[in-house]
Scaffold this motif. Structure first.
Motif, mmCIF file in Angstrom:
data_model
loop_
_atom_site.group_PDB
_atom_site.id
_atom_site.type_symbol
_atom_site.label_atom_id
_atom_site.label_comp_id
_atom_site.label_asym_id
_atom_site.label_seq_id
_atom_site.Cartn_x
_atom_site.Cartn_y
_atom_site.Cartn_z
ATOM 1 N N PRO A 19 49.716 37.238 42.101
ATOM 2 C CA PRO A 19 51.058 36.691 41.867
ATOM 3 C C PRO A 19 51.806 37.488 40.790
ATOM 4 O O PRO A 19 51.234 37.824 39.748
ATOM 5 N N ARG A 28 50.964 51.133 39.293
ATOM 6 C CA ARG A 28 50.820 51.451 37.877
ATOM 7 C C ARG A 28 49.475 50.957 37.339
ATOM 8 O O ARG A 28 48.777 51.673 36.607
ATOM 9 N N LEU A 29 49.101 49.740 37.710
ATOM 10 C CA LEU A 29 47.834 49.186 37.243
ATOM 11 C C LEU A 29 46.662 49.989 37.797
ATOM 12 O O LEU A 29 45.719 50.310 37.072
ATOM 13 N N HIS A 32 46.370 53.199 36.059
ATOM 14 C CA HIS A 32 45.852 52.983 34.714
ATOM 15 C C HIS A 32 44.346 52.767 34.750
ATOM 16 O O HIS A 32 43.600 53.346 33.949
ATOM 17 N N ARG A 43 33.818 46.074 32.552
ATOM 18 C CA ARG A 43 33.874 44.817 31.808
ATOM 19 C C ARG A 43 34.908 43.865 32.409
ATOM 20 O O ARG A 43 34.643 42.679 32.615
ATOM 21 N N LEU A 44 36.076 44.396 32.731
ATOM 22 C CA LEU A 44 37.126 43.565 33.315
ATOM 23 C C LEU A 44 36.671 43.009 34.659
ATOM 24 O O LEU A 44 36.868 41.827 34.962
ATOM 25 N N LEU A 47 34.229 40.248 34.013
ATOM 26 C CA LEU A 47 34.887 39.046 33.505
ATOM 27 C C LEU A 47 35.547 38.267 34.642
ATOM 28 O O LEU A 47 35.515 37.040 34.677
ATOM 29 N N MET A 48 36.145 39.006 35.579
ATOM 30 C CA MET A 48 36.797 38.365 36.715
ATOM 31 C C MET A 48 35.806 37.568 37.537
ATOM 32 O O MET A 48 36.031 36.399 37.861
ATOM 33 N N ALA A 51 34.361 34.602 35.505
ATOM 34 C CA ALA A 51 35.314 33.505 35.364
ATOM 35 C C ALA A 51 35.381 32.715 36.667
ATOM 36 O O ALA A 51 35.346 31.487 36.678
ATOM 37 N N LEU B 11 38.836 36.416 30.196
ATOM 38 C CA LEU B 11 39.469 37.184 31.267
ATOM 39 C C LEU B 11 40.937 37.439 30.938
ATOM 40 O O LEU B 11 41.442 38.558 31.047
ATOM 41 N N ASP B 14 41.436 40.162 28.344
ATOM 42 C CA ASP B 14 41.265 41.525 28.845
ATOM 43 C C ASP B 14 42.407 41.926 29.774
ATOM 44 O O ASP B 14 42.854 43.076 29.765
ATOM 45 N N LEU B 15 42.880 40.986 30.561
ATOM 46 C CA LEU B 15 43.993 41.293 31.478
ATOM 47 C C LEU B 15 45.244 41.666 30.697
ATOM 48 O O LEU B 15 46.020 42.522 31.107
ATOM 49 N N LYS B 17 45.532 43.367 28.213
ATOM 50 C CA LYS B 17 45.525 44.730 27.680
ATOM 51 C C LYS B 17 46.054 45.725 28.706
ATOM 52 O O LYS B 17 46.273 46.898 28.373
ATOM 53 N N LEU B 18 46.230 45.299 29.944
ATOM 54 C CA LEU B 18 46.725 46.209 30.983
ATOM 55 C C LEU B 18 48.219 46.483 30.760
ATOM 56 O O LEU B 18 48.929 45.635 30.221
ATOM 57 N N PRO B 19 48.681 47.652 31.194
ATOM 58 C CA PRO B 19 50.084 47.987 30.953
ATOM 59 C C PRO B 19 51.012 47.069 31.752
ATOM 60 O O PRO B 19 50.757 46.799 32.922
ATOM 61 N N GLY B 20 52.033 46.569 31.095
ATOM 62 C CA GLY B 20 53.022 45.723 31.771
ATOM 63 C C GLY B 20 52.580 44.293 31.960
ATOM 64 O O GLY B 20 53.288 43.488 32.553
ATOM 65 N N ILE B 21 51.389 43.940 31.462
ATOM 66 C CA ILE B 21 50.900 42.557 31.581
ATOM 67 C C ILE B 21 50.937 41.908 30.204
ATOM 68 O O ILE B 21 50.123 42.229 29.348
ATOM 69 N N LEU B 29 47.656 35.288 35.859
ATOM 70 C CA LEU B 29 46.708 36.014 36.710
ATOM 71 C C LEU B 29 45.314 35.416 36.595
ATOM 72 O O LEU B 29 44.629 35.224 37.599
#
Lengths: 200, 200
Positions: A19, A28-29, A32, A43-44, A47-48, A51, B11, B14-15, B17-21, B29
């Motif tokens: 969303p 972009r993500l 990155h 790690r991310l 975590l996903m 969670a 979670l 960490d999310l 830290k992503l660009p634009g988030i 998210l």
């Protein structure tokens, strides 16, 4: 020949299903992530998955929790006579951030929406009635959306819950904090006028 | 007591830290992910890790690829006499989308920025000079940013590459497509005027 590596476009395509993430943000993500430190990406990802696996729905109130019943339901200092009824688990978050509600919660899981095929039986209303039987609930505070479906659901609940002899209230509607009259739509203004209170 | 389950806040953190988030998008998210189908969450996590593991930098041009040298460097129909110099791998993507460049690429990996401690030796300039020695390159097209550092890097490269007897050009600066004069800043307008061309 597509320029981007396939692993990258596959990631981008899945990210764009989240969303608020459009194709451009997803690109972009993804770019990155493939250029980030490998450890932080792993790690991310972990975590996903963790969670998603750990977080579930509280069997009593329907909120998101790692243990059921959740910390809010079992908290000794929350007022068990007051239960705030919300549509979604995330609504609890906003109310908790507001910080002045000391009761417990009940998540409906949506609102009555004939156009989407959602009837009262699809919501956690029977669970709420069951709670009325076993918990010392005296007041239900309805905190549903203020649109047509939210209003309809609130009125339906008010009628159905009144049969159980519990007091049903609804959170106030009016001007948002910090906003001038020029930013409020007509319905908000009309409700703010209806809900006027004497100043002490 | 924090209301949100720990796995969820970890979670979210960490999310964000992503660009634009931002924190709010990260929360949205995270909440979406824990309420999504477990299979799709696992799939997204796997795609992230796989992309990070598979995608690497092309040893020749510096673009993102699963195989090195990349598909652009080894493509039989790309014009090897023309090399476009860009700052980042993602810049290639924008140029490929434009679709009218048929040469090859070279990624610098940044631009000269004394304030950030980035000198010419930190960029892939020696790699570019090595390519000039072994590839039939006749023209370098500089497609760097149009800010102060991008300009300085372009001028530095133009001087340094001229010593190798290669033609150095720079992509045109001017009004963006579809924009009226009122949307262009002064520098863009002044460059658009400087770059004027006779109409045929």
């Amino acid at each position: 020949m597509s320029f981007l590596p396939e692993a990258l476009t596959a990631l981008q395509s899945d990210l764009s299903k989240l969303p608020g993430i459009g194709p451009r943000s997803a690109e972009r993500l993804a770019l990155h992530l493939v250029q980030s430190d490998a450890g932080s990406v792993r790690r991310l990802a972990e975590l996903m998955v963790a969670a998603r696996e750990k977080v579930r729905t509280c069997a009593v109130c329907g909120s998101l929790t790692e243990a059921s019943p959740c910390g809010l339901c079992t908290h000794p200092n929350r007022d068990g006579s007051l239960v705030c009824v919300v549509e979604r688990p995330v609504d609890i978050l906003w109310l908790e951030k507001a910080g002045n509600f000391r009761g417990k919660y009940h998540v409906l899981g949506g609102r009555i929406s004939p156009i989407n095929g959602v009837g009262p039986e699809d919501l956690r209303i029977e669970e709420l009635e069951r709670r009325l039987g076993v918990e010392p609930i005296r007041e239900l505070v309805l905190a549903l959306a203020t649109d047509v479906e939210g209003d309809a659901t609130s009125h339906y609940l008010a009628r159905r819950m009144a049969a159980h002899g519990v007091k049903v209230t609804r959170i106030a509607h009016g001007l948002p904090a910090g906003a001038g009259l020029e930013f409020a739509d007509e319905l908000t203004l009309s409700r703010a006028l209806d809900g006027r209170r004497e100043m002490s």
